[in-house]
Design a protein around this motif. Structure first.
Motif, mmCIF file in Angstrom:
data_model
loop_
_atom_site.group_PDB
_atom_site.id
_atom_site.type_symbol
_atom_site.label_atom_id
_atom_site.label_comp_id
_atom_site.label_asym_id
_atom_site.label_seq_id
_atom_site.Cartn_x
_atom_site.Cartn_y
_atom_site.Cartn_z
ATOM 1 N N ALA A 183 -7.171 7.827 -8.887
ATOM 2 C CA ALA A 183 -7.744 6.496 -8.701
ATOM 3 C C ALA A 183 -8.092 5.880 -10.056
ATOM 4 O O ALA A 183 -7.881 4.677 -10.282
ATOM 5 C CB ALA A 183 -8.982 6.577 -7.817
ATOM 6 N N LYS A 195 0.816 -1.218 0.000
ATOM 7 C CA LYS A 195 0.000 0.000 0.000
ATOM 8 C C LYS A 195 0.849 1.266 0.000
ATOM 9 O O LYS A 195 1.964 1.291 0.523
ATOM 10 C CB LYS A 195 -0.906 0.041 1.249
ATOM 11 C CG LYS A 195 -1.735 -1.219 1.486
ATOM 12 C CD LYS A 195 -2.810 -1.395 0.441
ATOM 13 C CE LYS A 195 -3.711 -2.584 0.762
ATOM 14 N NZ LYS A 195 -4.704 -2.849 -0.292
ATOM 15 N N GLU A 239 -2.562 7.285 -0.930
ATOM 16 C CA GLU A 239 -3.701 7.058 -1.818
ATOM 17 C C GLU A 239 -5.013 7.258 -1.068
ATOM 18 O O GLU A 239 -5.951 7.891 -1.589
ATOM 19 C CB GLU A 239 -3.638 5.646 -2.403
ATOM 20 C CG GLU A 239 -2.508 5.450 -3.379
ATOM 21 C CD GLU A 239 -2.507 4.074 -4.020
ATOM 22 O OE1 GLU A 239 -1.645 3.833 -4.878
ATOM 23 O OE2 GLU A 239 -3.377 3.248 -3.666
ATOM 24 N N GLU A 240 -5.091 6.736 0.137
ATOM 25 C CA GLU A 240 -6.313 6.879 0.927
ATOM 26 C C GLU A 240 -6.622 8.342 1.210
ATOM 27 O O GLU A 240 -7.788 8.754 1.247
ATOM 28 C CB GLU A 240 -6.163 6.106 2.243
ATOM 29 C CG GLU A 240 -7.417 6.073 3.103
ATOM 30 C CD GLU A 240 -7.231 5.249 4.362
ATOM 31 O OE1 GLU A 240 -8.097 5.341 5.256
ATOM 32 O OE2 GLU A 240 -6.228 4.516 4.466
ATOM 33 N N LYS A 270 -4.932 4.549 -11.788
ATOM 34 C CA LYS A 270 -4.498 3.275 -11.218
ATOM 35 C C LYS A 270 -5.346 2.133 -11.768
ATOM 36 O O LYS A 270 -4.817 1.083 -12.177
ATOM 37 C CB LYS A 270 -4.586 3.333 -9.692
ATOM 38 C CG LYS A 270 -4.156 2.056 -8.990
ATOM 39 C CD LYS A 270 -4.206 2.231 -7.475
ATOM 40 C CE LYS A 270 -3.855 0.934 -6.761
ATOM 41 N NZ LYS A 270 -3.850 1.101 -5.280
ATOM 42 N N GLU A 271 -6.662 2.337 -11.818
ATOM 43 C CA GLU A 271 -7.563 1.303 -12.327
ATOM 44 C C GLU A 271 -7.316 1.044 -13.814
ATOM 45 O O GLU A 271 -7.343 -0.106 -14.275
ATOM 46 C CB GLU A 271 -9.016 1.711 -12.086
ATOM 47 C CG GLU A 271 -10.023 0.612 -12.384
ATOM 48 C CD GLU A 271 -9.762 -0.662 -11.603
ATOM 49 O OE1 GLU A 271 -9.968 -1.744 -12.183
ATOM 50 O OE2 GLU A 271 -9.330 -0.588 -10.435
ATOM 51 N N PRO A 315 -10.020 12.235 -8.000
ATOM 52 C CA PRO A 315 -10.497 10.966 -8.574
ATOM 53 C C PRO A 315 -9.715 10.530 -9.813
ATOM 54 O O PRO A 315 -9.670 9.332 -10.117
ATOM 55 C CB PRO A 315 -11.957 11.272 -8.929
ATOM 56 C CG PRO A 315 -12.330 12.447 -8.093
ATOM 57 C CD PRO A 315 -11.087 13.249 -7.897
ATOM 58 N N SER A 346 1.804 13.217 -7.621
ATOM 59 C CA SER A 346 0.610 12.583 -8.136
ATOM 60 C C SER A 346 0.862 11.593 -9.274
ATOM 61 O O SER A 346 -0.070 11.162 -9.946
ATOM 62 C CB SER A 346 -0.338 13.665 -8.654
ATOM 63 O OG SER A 346 0.269 14.365 -9.740
ATOM 64 N N PHE A 351 -6.855 10.146 -3.064
ATOM 65 C CA PHE A 351 -7.748 9.675 -4.119
ATOM 66 C C PHE A 351 -9.152 10.286 -4.033
ATOM 67 O O PHE A 351 -9.732 10.621 -5.078
ATOM 68 C CB PHE A 351 -7.842 8.151 -4.110
ATOM 69 C CG PHE A 351 -6.697 7.470 -4.832
ATOM 70 C CD1 PHE A 351 -5.563 8.174 -5.235
ATOM 71 C CD2 PHE A 351 -6.746 6.107 -5.112
ATOM 72 C CE1 PHE A 351 -4.511 7.557 -5.886
ATOM 73 C CE2 PHE A 351 -5.698 5.470 -5.771
ATOM 74 C CZ PHE A 351 -4.586 6.194 -6.153
ATOM 75 N N PRO A 352 -9.737 10.458 -2.837
ATOM 76 C CA PRO A 352 -11.063 11.093 -2.796
ATOM 77 C C PRO A 352 -11.057 12.523 -3.330
ATOM 78 O O PRO A 352 -12.029 12.974 -3.944
ATOM 79 C CB PRO A 352 -11.429 11.061 -1.298
ATOM 80 C CG PRO A 352 -10.631 9.930 -0.744
ATOM 81 C CD PRO A 352 -9.336 9.955 -1.505
ATOM 82 N N VAL A 373 1.343 8.118 -11.104
ATOM 83 C CA VAL A 373 0.882 6.758 -10.873
ATOM 84 C C VAL A 373 1.640 5.858 -11.845
ATOM 85 O O VAL A 373 1.837 6.214 -13.009
ATOM 86 C CB VAL A 373 -0.644 6.644 -11.089
ATOM 87 C CG1 VAL A 373 -1.121 5.214 -10.882
ATOM 88 C CG2 VAL A 373 -1.384 7.603 -10.141
#
Length: 269
Positions: A221, A206, A210-211, A224-225, A218, A242, A214-215, A244
């Protein structure tokens, strides 16, 4: 003299506690990648610092390259030099580009003026410039602890993997990143995790930032996906963001397309 300061990735990043000096203790594996700036140091009649490439915000007099020169100048009475940086690694990305520039300045000056400083000595100078500057003196994979400036060599070799690093143009300052972080003791040994097969990292390795970020962003996130959907064995934000990155077994076989304003580096590790 010319050299090419490179970026680094954080393979996992755990913020474990707040320090009395206001910094945070952390655990992370630092891994070098060949997304590089270009740095030239030449003897000159007077001290000069110039830049090209990506625009670097702030007063040039406060740039870490110049601070590195002045740090050695005060101890060794260095002659004037012309320092030129061609900036390629994006800033506010968590890639350590500014720290690399400072560390490589120390190494170039050490060679140019034949100071014969050891790597240990250069690391001590680098620690005065920034928390992760010292990593770039040896520039090999390490487990970083405390402020990110104390290292333990680690047996980690990602040869055979390709890497994609994507910077979405979001500049995240260190203060912003740490402002929403809640330090906590790690659930797993990061040193043990990174020495397991990369396929196991997705669910256990981890980046605590990110936690927190990411909110608010967006797009990070989503990046990453997207990398996982493209077949990455592991994807994560590096540093405090920032950028990734995704790690792919072998050559990258898919054609990854990103918006025009994103900066992208692809290469073998």
């Amino acid at each position: 003299m010319l050299d090419f300061p490179n970026a680094k990735l954080n393979l996992g990043l755990l913020v474990t506690s707040k320090r009395p000096d206001g910094f945070h203790n952390l655990e992370s594996c630092f891994y070098p990648v060949q997304w590089c700036d270009a740095l030239e140091v030449l003897p000159a009649p007077e001290e000069k610092f110039t830049m090209s490439g990506l625009p670097v915000p702030g007063n040039p007099d406060s740039n870490l390259i110049l601070k590195a020169y002045k740090l050695l100048q005060q101890d060794f009475n260095l002659a004037p030099v012309h320092l030129h940086l061609h900036k390629v690694i994006p800033m506010g990305a968590g890639l350590g580009g500014g720290s690399a520039d400072a560390a490589f300045t120390l190494k170039l000056l050490n060679s140019l003026f034949e100071l014969n400083l050891s790597e240990n000595a250069l690391e001590e100078y680098a620690r005065q410039l920034g928390s992760d500057c010292a990593f770039f003196i040896r520039n090999k994979p390490v487990l970083a602890v405390e402020k990110g400036d104390e290292f333990k060599p680690i047996a980690l070799d990602l040869k055979g993997y390709s890497c994609v690093v994507v910077y979405p143009g979001i500049h995240i300052t260190t203060a912003e990143a740490y402002g929403n972080i809640i330090p906590k003791e790690p659930e797993f040994s990061l040193e043990e995790l990174v020495q397991q097969d990369v396929s196991t990292w997705r669910h256990n390795l981890k980046n605590d930032f990110e936690e927190a970020l990411f909110p608010k962003y967006p797009a990070l996130a989503a990046l990453k996906e997207n990398l996982y959907e493209a077949g990455a064995a592991y994807a994560a934000m590096t540093g405090s963001g920032s950028a990734v990155y995704g790690l792919f077994k072998g050559d990258i076989s898919v054609n990854l397309i990103f918006p025009d304003n994103y900066l992208v580096w692809k290469g073998l590790l």
